[in-house]
Design an enzyme around this catalytic site. Sequence first.
Site, PDB file in Angstrom:
ATOM      1  N   HIS A   1       4.617   5.082  18.135  1.00 50.23           N
ATOM      2  CA  HIS A   1       5.645   4.327  17.418  1.00 50.23           C
ATOM      3  C   HIS A   1       5.511   4.430  15.902  1.00 50.23           C
ATOM      4  CE1 HIS A   1       7.388   2.936  21.083  1.00 50.23           C
ATOM      5  NE2 HIS A   1       6.297   2.291  21.450  1.00 50.23           N
TER       6      HIS A   1
ATOM      7  N   GLU B   1      12.219   5.364  13.411  1.00 47.98           N
ATOM      8  CA  GLU B   1      11.791   3.994  13.704  1.00 47.98           C
ATOM      9  C   GLU B   1      12.817   3.068  13.063  1.00 47.98           C
ATOM     10  OE1 GLU B   1       9.445   3.310  15.815  1.00 47.98           O
ATOM     11  OE2 GLU B   1       8.863   5.427  15.947  1.00 47.98           O
TER      12      GLU B   1
END
Length: 259
Positions: A227, A71
């Site tokens: 995510h 990320e």
Amino acid sequence: QPGPSLRAHDLAVALAGHRRAKRWSRSGGAMLETNTDNRQVSPAVGDDLVPPARDVGSAFLVDCFAVLDFEATCGSKAGEFEPQEVIELPIVLVCPQKRVVVAEFRTYVRPLFRPELTEFCTELTGIRQSQVDEAPAWPEAFAQAQAWLDAHLAAEGFRHCVFVTCGDWDLQTMLVNQCALSQQRIPDRFRQWWNVKSLFRNITHKRGGSMKMMLNELGLPLHGRHHSGLDDSRNIASILIELLRRGLALDQTMLSRSW
């Protein structure tokens, strides 16, 4: 939270590297998450401890997969948040023989160029400002990840491990850019990987789209938060394990590379 003098030093080091533009181990037998949100520097890791996967004809001798999904810092509009920096570095180890996850690692990473996360980034990833403020900067985090990987691969006796990602962005773009910012060379083992989208297409004869699409197509649930780097890595590992169950055979022609 680190003091201003440490931040200034780290930023100076990163700025010095801005002008310039994968590694192996062995794993534990039970599911394990290792968080490394401390600031202890791991020992340097040499590139020759465990070799990359070996070629035998067109086939690879692989006894472990390391699933990775970064990320990074971001804004609500594409390209508005540059340079992007890694803020979460997870690894999920998969044993192809047993078709199970054998170990997990995660560290958050403190960005230096734009240290304040956007509201969009926090909403997307679930990563809080306090988590990155307390995390190591990239050079230390990357060293910790590699030391963890080497220790776990050695403990299990794995000798030939290859990374698996969802798409090529993580190792073809983000790692290259992050190492350039930090003035680091990229270890050779991070320069070849299998894209799970290509593996999906090999088994299903359908285009590998999003992670959610592949999970749905294979009849697998989405676990955790999309995510979140660690949750995404777990879901990619689930896809990989299901593909192995369906008879996935791997060879060097399916590898992505950044040589």
